[in-house]
Structures are given as structure tokens and as C-alpha cells.
Write a protein that holds these residues in place. Structure first.
Motif, PDB file in Angstrom:
ATOM      1  N   GLU A  88       0.810  -1.224   0.000  1.00  0.00           N
ATOM      2  CA  GLU A  88       0.000   0.000   0.000  1.00  0.00           C
ATOM      3  C   GLU A  88       0.837   1.265   0.000  1.00  0.00           C
ATOM      4  N   ASP A  89       2.142   1.151   0.122  1.00  0.00           N
ATOM      5  CA  ASP A  89       3.018   2.313  -0.017  1.00  0.00           C
ATOM      6  C   ASP A  89       3.321   2.621  -1.486  1.00  0.00           C
ATOM      7  N   THR A  90       2.891   1.756  -2.372  1.00  0.00           N
ATOM      8  CA  THR A  90       3.112   1.973  -3.797  1.00  0.00           C
ATOM      9  C   THR A  90       2.429   3.257  -4.249  1.00  0.00           C
ATOM     10  N   ALA A  91       3.208   4.137  -4.856  1.00  0.00           N
ATOM     11  CA  ALA A  91       2.696   5.445  -5.287  1.00  0.00           C
ATOM     12  C   ALA A  91       3.807   6.203  -5.991  1.00  0.00           C
ATOM     13  N   VAL A  92       3.425   7.308  -6.596  1.00  0.00           N
ATOM     14  CA  VAL A  92       4.416   8.283  -7.046  1.00  0.00           C
ATOM     15  C   VAL A  92       4.648   9.243  -5.882  1.00  0.00           C
ATOM     16  N   TYR A  93       5.891   9.418  -5.528  1.00  0.00           N
ATOM     17  CA  TYR A  93       6.260  10.271  -4.402  1.00  0.00           C
ATOM     18  C   TYR A  93       6.809  11.597  -4.938  1.00  0.00           C
ATOM     19  N   TYR A  94       6.293  12.678  -4.365  1.00  0.00           N
ATOM     20  CA  TYR A  94       6.661  14.019  -4.810  1.00  0.00           C
ATOM     21  C   TYR A  94       7.312  14.796  -3.673  1.00  0.00           C
ATOM     22  N   CYS A  95       8.392  15.433  -3.981  1.00  0.00           N
ATOM     23  CA  CYS A  95       9.022  16.368  -3.061  1.00  0.00           C
ATOM     24  C   CYS A  95       8.291  17.705  -3.158  1.00  0.00           C
ATOM     25  N   ASN A  96       8.153  18.371  -2.020  1.00  0.00           N
ATOM     26  CA  ASN A  96       7.417  19.631  -1.988  1.00  0.00           C
ATOM     27  C   ASN A  96       8.107  20.614  -1.047  1.00  0.00           C
ATOM     28  N   ALA A  97       8.020  21.887  -1.369  1.00  0.00           N
ATOM     29  CA  ALA A  97       8.636  22.906  -0.528  1.00  0.00           C
ATOM     30  C   ALA A  97       7.749  24.133  -0.471  1.00  0.00           C
ATOM     31  N   GLY A  98       7.748  24.777   0.668  1.00  0.00           N
ATOM     32  CA  GLY A  98       6.972  25.998   0.825  1.00  0.00           C
ATOM     33  C   GLY A  98       6.881  26.392   2.275  1.00  0.00           C
ATOM     34  N   ARG A  99       6.010  27.349   2.561  1.00  0.00           N
ATOM     35  CA  ARG A  99       5.740  27.714   3.948  1.00  0.00           C
ATOM     36  C   ARG A  99       5.122  26.511   4.649  1.00  0.00           C
ATOM     37  N   ALA A 100       5.336  26.417   5.951  1.00  0.00           N
ATOM     38  CA  ALA A 100       4.860  25.251   6.688  1.00  0.00           C
ATOM     39  C   ALA A 100       3.350  25.047   6.514  1.00  0.00           C
ATOM     40  N   TRP A 101       2.582  26.127   6.646  1.00  0.00           N
ATOM     41  CA  TRP A 101       1.123  25.971   6.548  1.00  0.00           C
ATOM     42  C   TRP A 101       0.700  25.530   5.150  1.00  0.00           C
ATOM     43  N   GLN A 102       1.484  25.910   4.147  1.00  0.00           N
ATOM     44  CA  GLN A 102       1.176  25.482   2.787  1.00  0.00           C
ATOM     45  C   GLN A 102       1.461  23.990   2.610  1.00  0.00           C
ATOM     46  N   VAL A 103       2.654  23.574   3.037  1.00  0.00           N
ATOM     47  CA  VAL A 103       3.040  22.169   2.871  1.00  0.00           C
ATOM     48  C   VAL A 103       2.057  21.266   3.608  1.00  0.00           C
ATOM     49  N   ILE A 104       1.673  21.665   4.807  1.00  0.00           N
ATOM     50  CA  ILE A 104       0.790  20.836   5.631  1.00  0.00           C
ATOM     51  C   ILE A 104      -0.624  20.782   5.071  1.00  0.00           C
ATOM     52  N   SER A 105      -1.095  21.870   4.499  1.00  0.00           N
ATOM     53  CA  SER A 105      -2.496  21.924   4.078  1.00  0.00           C
ATOM     54  C   SER A 105      -2.724  21.299   2.707  1.00  0.00           C
ATOM     55  N   ASN A 106      -2.005  21.779   1.714  1.00  0.00           N
ATOM     56  CA  ASN A 106      -2.278  21.297   0.357  1.00  0.00           C
ATOM     57  C   ASN A 106      -1.051  21.333  -0.537  1.00  0.00           C
ATOM     58  N   GLY A 107       0.098  21.574   0.043  1.00  0.00           N
ATOM     59  CA  GLY A 107       1.309  21.622  -0.753  1.00  0.00           C
ATOM     60  C   GLY A 107       1.826  23.028  -0.934  1.00  0.00           C
ATOM     61  N   GLY A 108       3.150  23.167  -0.830  1.00  0.00           N
ATOM     62  CA  GLY A 108       3.789  24.461  -1.024  1.00  0.00           C
ATOM     63  C   GLY A 108       3.924  24.807  -2.498  1.00  0.00           C
ATOM     64  N   ASP A 109       4.623  25.870  -2.770  1.00  0.00           N
ATOM     65  CA  ASP A 109       4.698  26.407  -4.129  1.00  0.00           C
ATOM     66  C   ASP A 109       5.567  25.575  -5.075  1.00  0.00           C
ATOM     67  N   TYR A 110       6.483  24.784  -4.523  1.00  0.00           N
ATOM     68  CA  TYR A 110       7.469  24.102  -5.350  1.00  0.00           C
ATOM     69  C   TYR A 110       7.274  22.584  -5.290  1.00  0.00           C
ATOM     70  N   TRP A 111       7.326  21.972  -6.467  1.00  0.00           N
ATOM     71  CA  TRP A 111       7.120  20.528  -6.575  1.00  0.00           C
ATOM     72  C   TRP A 111       8.212  19.894  -7.420  1.00  0.00           C
ATOM     73  N   GLY A 112       8.576  18.675  -7.018  1.00  0.00           N
ATOM     74  CA  GLY A 112       9.445  17.882  -7.858  1.00  0.00           C
ATOM     75  C   GLY A 112       8.646  17.169  -8.931  1.00  0.00           C
ATOM     76  N   GLN A 113       9.343  16.448  -9.769  1.00  0.00           N
ATOM     77  CA  GLN A 113       8.702  15.778 -10.898  1.00  0.00           C
ATOM     78  C   GLN A 113       8.064  14.446 -10.506  1.00  0.00           C
ATOM     79  N   GLY A 114       8.402  13.942  -9.344  1.00  0.00           N
ATOM     80  CA  GLY A 114       7.851  12.676  -8.871  1.00  0.00           C
ATOM     81  C   GLY A 114       8.756  11.503  -9.165  1.00  0.00           C
ATOM     82  N   THR A 115       8.744  10.549  -8.257  1.00  0.00           N
ATOM     83  CA  THR A 115       9.508   9.319  -8.447  1.00  0.00           C
ATOM     84  C   THR A 115       8.626   8.134  -8.039  1.00  0.00           C
ATOM     85  N   GLN A 116       8.629   7.090  -8.848  1.00  0.00           N
ATOM     86  CA  GLN A 116       7.762   5.949  -8.620  1.00  0.00           C
ATOM     87  C   GLN A 116       8.367   5.014  -7.586  1.00  0.00           C
TER      88      GLN A 116
END
Length: 121
Positions: A88-116
Motif C-alpha cells: 500500500e506504499d506503492t505510489a508516485v512520491y513528490y518532493c514539496n517545498a513551501g511555507r509550513a502551513w502550505q506544505v501541511i495543508s495542500n502543498g507548497g509552491d514548489y514541486w518535484g517531478q515525482g519518483t515511482q
């Protein structure tokens, strides 16, 4: 302009381990909260873990005790060590960066391309 670059995904058997890495530009990394999200097929994207610029961390209940997030400020890199992996850990994993409240709520402004990440025997 790619500002978050992920690596480390792959195929692993149940019970195995993987470590994801996300290299960021210094400008993004130094003052922002860094997080990892994941999205499985047919499911909503979910926050897996985050680490603040001060080193405070938190995890989704589903990964507590199995995953560890850390940041190396000298390398501008955040890591996600994943142990005791389950299918159940199978997924595309994305790195994310931003203000803490952004990352926690719905994601910060910056995203990686994802890794399977695929956990399967």
C-alpha cells in the motif's frame, strides 16, 4: 526551471527499504519547510511527512514508525528513509517545498517531478 530534483525510487519487495532524495536550490531549501507527498492510482494525493527549517517533523499515521524524514542543510537535500515497506506504499512520491502551513495543508509552491515507488513481490 527545475528546482526540486528527486531520486531513489524503484521496485522493492514487501518488508524492504528505499531512500528517496530531493535536491533543492539553496534559495528554496534554506527557509522553507520540505515535505513528501504521494499519490497512488485512483487516490488523492496525501502528505507523507514534512520537516520544517528548524528540524521539526511530522508523519502521516500510516507511515509512523516506518518512515523517517531528514534534511541536510549543507547539501540542500531532504531525504525520506522508508523501511518495512508495504504494497500500500506503492505510489508516485513528490518532493514539496513551501511555507509550513502550505506544505501541511495542500502543498507548497514548489514541486518535484515525482519518483515511482513500487512495493511488490
Amino acid at each position: 526551471q527545475v528546482q526540486l530534483v528527486e531520486s531513489g525510487g524503484g521496485l522493492v519487495q514487501p518488508g524492504g527499504s528505499l531512500r528517496l532524495s530531493c535536491a533543492a536550490s539553496r534559495t528554496i531549501f534554506s527557509s522553507n519547510t520540505m515535505g513528501w507527498y504521494r499519490q497512488a492510482p485512483g487516490k488523492q494525493r496525501e502528505l507523507v511527512a514534512y520537516v520544517t527549517s528548524r528540524g521539526n517533523t511530522d508523519y502521516a499515521d500510516s507511515v509512523k514508525g516506518r518512515f523517517t524524514i531528514s534534511r541536510d542543510n549543507a547539501k540542500n537535500t531532504v531525504y525520506l528513509q522508508m523501511n518495512s515497506l508495504k504494497p500500500e506504499d506503492t505510489a508516485v512520491y513528490y518532493c514539496n517545498a513551501g511555507r509550513a502551513w502550505q506544505v501541511i495543508s495542500n502543498g507548497g509552491d514548489y514541486w518535484g517531478q515525482g519518483t515511482q515507488v513500487t512495493v511488490s513481490s
